[in-house]
Design a protein around this motif. Structure first.
Motif, PDB file in Angstrom:
ATOM      1  N   CYS A  99       0.842  -1.195   0.000  1.00 45.09           N
ATOM      2  CA  CYS A  99       0.000   0.000   0.000  1.00 45.09           C
ATOM      3  C   CYS A  99       0.875   1.241   0.000  1.00 45.09           C
ATOM      4  O   CYS A  99       2.007   1.224   0.480  1.00 45.09           O
ATOM      5  N   GLU A 100       0.331   2.314  -0.561  1.00 43.02           N
ATOM      6  CA  GLU A 100       1.066   3.574  -0.617  1.00 43.02           C
ATOM      7  C   GLU A 100       0.811   4.441   0.606  1.00 43.02           C
ATOM      8  O   GLU A 100       1.698   5.163   1.050  1.00 43.02           O
ATOM      9  N   SER A 101      -0.383   4.383   1.161  1.00 47.82           N
ATOM     10  CA  SER A 101      -0.741   5.185   2.336  1.00 47.82           C
ATOM     11  C   SER A 101      -1.035   4.267   3.509  1.00 47.82           C
ATOM     12  O   SER A 101      -1.507   3.138   3.335  1.00 47.82           O
ATOM     13  N   TRP A 130      -2.914   2.841   6.764  1.00 47.45           N
ATOM     14  CA  TRP A 130      -4.299   2.682   7.232  1.00 47.45           C
ATOM     15  C   TRP A 130      -4.329   2.850   8.750  1.00 47.45           C
ATOM     16  O   TRP A 130      -3.543   2.237   9.464  1.00 47.45           O
ATOM     17  N   GLU A 154      -2.305  -4.302   3.099  1.00 45.17           N
ATOM     18  CA  GLU A 154      -2.944  -3.557   2.018  1.00 45.17           C
ATOM     19  C   GLU A 154      -3.966  -2.576   2.586  1.00 45.17           C
ATOM     20  O   GLU A 154      -4.524  -2.793   3.663  1.00 45.17           O
ATOM     21  N   ASN A 155      -4.214  -1.507   1.836  1.00 46.26           N
ATOM     22  CA  ASN A 155      -5.156  -0.461   2.240  1.00 46.26           C
ATOM     23  C   ASN A 155      -6.467  -0.677   1.497  1.00 46.26           C
ATOM     24  O   ASN A 155      -6.492  -0.724   0.259  1.00 46.26           O
ATOM     25  N   GLU A 180      -7.380   1.894  -1.241  1.00 47.68           N
ATOM     26  CA  GLU A 180      -6.632   1.739  -2.490  1.00 47.68           C
ATOM     27  C   GLU A 180      -7.112   0.502  -3.258  1.00 47.68           C
ATOM     28  O   GLU A 180      -7.190   0.517  -4.491  1.00 47.68           O
ATOM     29  N   ASN A 228      -9.069  -0.389  -7.383  1.00 50.49           N
ATOM     30  CA  ASN A 228      -8.489  -1.289  -8.381  1.00 50.49           C
ATOM     31  C   ASN A 228      -9.547  -2.319  -8.816  1.00 50.49           C
ATOM     32  O   ASN A 228      -9.887  -3.221  -8.050  1.00 50.49           O
TER      33      ASN A 228
END
Length: 264
Positions: free
Chosen positions: A132-134, A136, A194-195, A198, A202
């Protein structure tokens, strides 16, 4: 008023005399007590004790006059009277700082019981791990103002990992399109890194079950593996993004090391 009767001599009329009052009885008892004390010779001793009690200053515990230590720091430790206790290290009850609160390596040790089948992962499994990029934030989505999780049997969605039907964001798998592809935000982040926000953007996202890396208790038991339990905090303290990252990366490295040693 209470009265008492006294019969006159010679069979005369009965005279009504007033009964002695409370004050009269009290004075009479005081006189009788003083006479007894004089006979015993203790009246002078009682007067001396009375004078000492009235003139002696009152003593209060030393702690009553001690001022509170500045900045909430613990007060100086009192001197120990026992010579044996002087050699012991004094115990400090001061609050432990952030550096001292860091978990030790032993407290971060993870022990998972061995199942009926060996738990082995390959590099292909490692490629299936999410990211994940951000970050949680845990304990917010799907929680009320009181900090408790909101359960709803009608409007809620069931999470494949925790088996709870709650409100909040949940994932939806593009491959199976079943309930097994639903994960709540907290479980998706702590167990797979994982977020959910996000993931929902997808359209081609595939759930951990379809990827074959689900570590929920039911999926692990179907593979002959024991449940992991709540090990996210320990895995995170060891530097892993999630429980899945810990399970796959550690066992994949162990398999690679065993394979490299057997080749030589």
């Amino acid at each position: 008023m209470v009265s008492r009767r006294k019969r006159a001599r010679g069979g005369g009329a009965v005279a009504e005399l007033p009964a002695p009052g409370y004050e009269q009885l009290r004075d009479q008892r005081v006189r009788e007590n003083l006479e007894r004390m004089q006979k015993l010779g203790i009246i002078e001793l009682s007067l001396k004790l009375k004078s000492i009690a009235t003139t002696a200053p009152k003593r209060f515990p030393k702690s009553c006059f001690q001022k509170e230590p500045p900045n909430g720091s613990p007060a100086d430790e009192p001197q120990r009277r026992s010579s044996r206790l002087k050699t012991l290290t004094p115990v400090s009850y001061a609050e432990i700082g952030p550096k001292s609160r860091r978990a030790t390596s032993k407290s971060n040790e993870i022990h998972i019981k061995e199942g009926s089948q060996p738990e082995i992962y390959t590099e292909e499994d490692a490629k299936l791990l999410g990211d994940c990029e951000s970050k949680w934030i845990l304990g917010v989505d799907g929680y009320g103002q009181d900090g408790k999780r909101m359960y709803d049997a009608v409007n809620g969605e069931s999470c494949h990992q925790c088996r709870q039907k709650t409100l909040g964001h949940h994932t939806h798998c593009s491959k199976c399109k079943l309930g097994q592809g639903q994960f709540c935000g907290d479980c998706l982040y702590t167990r797979y890194g994982e977020n959910v926000m996000e993931v929902n953007l997808n359209p081609n996202w595939i759930c951990p079950v379809c990827r074959g890396i689900c570590n929920c208790s039911l999926c692990r038991q179907l593979k002959g593996w024991m449940p992991t339990g709540a090990i996210y905090r320990k895995a995170h303290n060891l530097g892993f993004k999630s429980v899945a990252h810990y399970l796959i990366q550690t066992r994949c490295n162990q398999t690679n090391r065993k394979g490299s040693t057997s080749e030589h």
